[in-house]
Structure formats: structure tokens, C-alpha cells
Write an enzyme that holds these catalytic residues in place. Structure first.
Site, PDB file in Angstrom:
ATOM      1  N   CYS A 178       0.837  -1.191   0.000  1.00  0.00           N
ATOM      2  CA  CYS A 178       0.000   0.000   0.000  1.00  0.00           C
ATOM      3  C   CYS A 178       0.873   1.241   0.000  1.00  0.00           C
ATOM      4  O   CYS A 178       2.050   1.203   0.387  1.00  0.00           O
ATOM      5  CB  CYS A 178      -0.927   0.022   1.218  1.00  0.00           C
ATOM      6  SG  CYS A 178      -0.062   0.139   2.811  1.00  0.00           S
ATOM      7  N   LYS A 179       0.279   2.337  -0.456  1.00  0.00           N
ATOM      8  CA  LYS A 179       0.873   3.668  -0.322  1.00  0.00           C
ATOM      9  C   LYS A 179      -0.125   4.528   0.424  1.00  0.00           C
ATOM     10  O   LYS A 179      -1.270   4.696  -0.013  1.00  0.00           O
ATOM     11  CB  LYS A 179       1.177   4.290  -1.684  1.00  0.00           C
ATOM     12  CG  LYS A 179       1.735   5.710  -1.581  1.00  0.00           C
ATOM     13  CD  LYS A 179       1.837   6.409  -2.927  1.00  0.00           C
ATOM     14  CE  LYS A 179       2.362   7.837  -2.768  1.00  0.00           C
ATOM     15  NZ  LYS A 179       2.344   8.587  -4.043  1.00  0.00           N
ATOM     16  N   MET A 180       0.306   5.079   1.563  1.00  0.00           N
ATOM     17  CA  MET A 180      -0.531   5.982   2.341  1.00  0.00           C
ATOM     18  C   MET A 180      -0.035   7.405   2.138  1.00  0.00           C
ATOM     19  O   MET A 180       1.046   7.759   2.602  1.00  0.00           O
ATOM     20  CB  MET A 180      -0.475   5.626   3.828  1.00  0.00           C
ATOM     21  CG  MET A 180      -0.923   4.232   4.179  1.00  0.00           C
ATOM     22  SD  MET A 180      -0.987   4.029   5.983  1.00  0.00           S
ATOM     23  CE  MET A 180      -0.912   2.243   6.105  1.00  0.00           C
TER      24      MET A 180
END
Length: 329
Positions: A178-180
Site C-alpha cells: 500500500c501507499k498511504m
């Protein structure tokens, strides 16, 4: 076994366009040659992978053919320069499941290893976590390449993917990270340290370099950071030192100094966004133009903006850039 992206610094590269005067069309044409040149520069200077056509890459301003030509052109350029199989993610920024899968099919043909799929946020206020999980599951079930969850509340009507949702989706064999892109460091830490997640398979990245040291110390895989588009060696060195174990006192002091410099310079990215990144790349590396992106992102920084504290923070990083080899520890 499904492949996962490596740890480290990825760059969400801006898409380069030719000068408007050189384009016989309604919009400036994509400049694949400059895109390749910039990508090779990043690969040579410590960056472990690229994100093409993410939010910074203006995928939403480009046609299907333009997206394919850019990605396939960068892949060929990297291969020809001696970087075969160099890690590339590509952004998928739409809400329709069918179109998401079309983009992913195109990206696979163009040579991309992973899709960075933006959370569906057009109806953000009505998008509960159960429906978000189902949406990503349907995409992952049918995607021809592994995907990462991309949570950027600033462009998705404030949709926030919760740690519970990450926990559940991380179990899917075709969802590998994921990329937050938000400031909730607690979410980064919770997901990075979740004992029910296989962190060799599911990698957690932040979209903010100012979070690099703190989140990597607590298990995150790295950052997908715009400042590294112009200062790759400095951000890469901060990453290399931050993931080193154990951290000796002298190394810790350098991490603190680098993190201060990077965090100060990141104010420039936060203030000026895509137009600022493009102008920064032009000023520092001499690549691209001063015309910004496609409408409505056309333009350059206002006169006198280089007197601001964020710009001077970037000057601090440039000092680090010229003295720090990308992989020295």
C-alpha cells in the site's frame, strides 16, 4: 509466488511534456525522451523503483495511447541503458472496476510489474470500508499483475482506508502493499507492525519523505516521494541509513541531520505540488520545461518563490546531494 516491490525509495515521477510551441495539438505532447532520461538518472542515483502515471504523473490528463507509449518507452529506455527488470509501478486513478482492469492489462503489456490502484473516492462520503474491501478484492481477483492499495484522501473526497481493511486485504495473494499519502503516522505504524500481516509480501510505503525515518524504524518498507525526483541521492541515503540495524550513534546523528534537511525541503513539495516538482526538476537537473503540466496545472511558480523557507530547505538538501554517494553507509 506473487512478487512484491522491493523496500526503499520509489519516485512518483512527473510526466514530462514538450513545450506548447512544439506541439500541434490542443495540449502539450508527452516527451518520452525526457521521461527516459530522467528515469535513467534516478536509477543511477540510488532510487530503487519508479511510479509512473500516479497522481504526480497526471495519468488523468492523458489518453490510453499516451499512457501506454510513456510506460513502454520508459521500460525500453531502462532496458537499453542496462537496467532490465528495473522496478516500475503504474498508477490507476479511476473508479470503474472494468476500466481499472483495462488499465492494468495495458500496463502489463507495457512492462509494468505492479499497479498502484487509487481507492475509489468519487462517492467518498458513501464508501464504507466493507465496500472498499469488496472493490479491491474484485480488482485483485482479476488483475493480471499484483496491485498495491493507494490511499490519497486529498483526491478521493477524504476516503481513509483503515488498518482493519489493510489487515484483511493484505491476506489476498495478489495485493502486495500500500501507499498511504496522508499524515496519519499511527496508521503507517499499525499496518507496518501488524503481526497478522506477512511484511515480506505486503509492503507499506508512505507518500511523504518527511515521514521516512520514523516509519521505516517501525517497519515500513519505504517512501514514494516527490522530493527524490530532484534529489535522489539524499533521500536514498536517508533510506539506506534508516533501515540499517543496529543504528550506531554516529549513524543516528546523520539520520537526524538528513531527516531535518529532507523534512524542511518537503515543505516546498507540499506548498507547490506537481508544478513545484516539475520546476524543481528543471532547476536542479535541467530536464523538462517551466510550463508546468497540462491544464489546469499549466504554469510556473510565482516570481520570488525561491525566497521562501521551503525553497531554501531544498538548498540544504542540495548540499547533501553533492557530497553523499547514493549507496554509501
Amino acid at each position: 509466488m506473487t512478487s512484491s516491490p522491493p523496500t526503499g525509495v520509489f519516485v512518483p515521477v512527473p510526466t514530462f511534456f514538450k513545450p506548447a510551441s512544439a506541439s500541434n495539438s490542443l495540449q502539450p505532447q508527452v516527451d518520452v525522451d525526457t521521461q527516459v532520461k530522467h528515469s535513467i538518472h534516478l536509477a543511477k542515483n540510488g532510487i530503487r523503483g519508479l511510479v509512473l502515471l500516479g497522481s504526480t504523473g497526471e495519468a488523468i490528463h492523458m489518453s490510453k495511447q499516451e499512457r501506454f507509449d510513456l510506460v513502454s518507452g520508459v521500460r525500453k529506455g531502462l532496458n537499453d541503458a542496462g537496467y532490465p527488470d528495473y522496478p516500475i509501478m503504474a498508477g490507476v486513478l479511476i473508479n470503474s472496476v472494468d476500466e481499472v482492469l483495462e488499465w492494468l492489462q495495458d500496463f502489463k503489456k507495457a512492462g509494468v510489474q505492479w499497479g498502484l490502484v487509487l481507492a475509489p473516492g468519487y462517492f467518498g462520503a458513501a464508501a464504507n470500508q466493507e465496500n472498499i474491501r469488496e472493490w479491491y478484492t474484485v480488482v485483485a481477483d482479476h488483475s493480471p499483475i499484483p496491485i498495491l492499495i493507494y490511499n490519497y484522501p486529498g483526491v478521493t473526497n477524504n476516503v481513509m482506508v483503515t488498518p482493519e481493511t489493510y489487515n484483511i486485504l493484505a491476506q489476498h495473494p495478489n495485493i502486495v502493499g500500500c501507499k498511504m499519502s496522508h499524515g496519519n503516522v499511527s496508521y503507517h505504524v499499525q499496518v507496518s507492525l501488524d503481526p497478522e500481516i506477512d511484511h515480506n509480501k505486503f509492503r507499506v510505503f508512505s507518500g511523504f519523505g518527511q515521514q521516512l525515518g520514523p516509519i521505516v524504524f517501525f517497519g515500513a518498507a519505504g517512501v514514494i516521494d516527490g522530493l527524490a525526483a530532484m534529489y535522489p541521492k539524499t533521500v536514498s541515503r536517508l533510506m539506506n541509513l534508516s533501515e540499517k540495524r543496529p543504528i550506531e550513534p554516529k549513524v543516528h546523528e546523520e539520520i537526524q541531520a538528513l531527516q531535518y534537511a529532507v523534512s524542511t525541503a518537503e515543505e516546498y513539495i507540499g506548498k507547490w505540488g506537481i508544478v513545484g516538482i516539475k520546476e524543481g526538476v528543471y532547476r536542479v537537473l535541467g530536464m523538462g520545461t517551466l510550463e508546468g503540466g497540462r491544464l489546469p496545472l499549466k504554469g510556473k511558480l510565482p516570481d520570488g518563490s525561491d525566497k521562501s523557507r521551503p525553497y531554501y530547505g531544498a538548498r540544504i538538501v542540495l548540499t547533501c546531494e553533492t557530497r553523499s554517494p547514493p549507496n554509501a553507509i
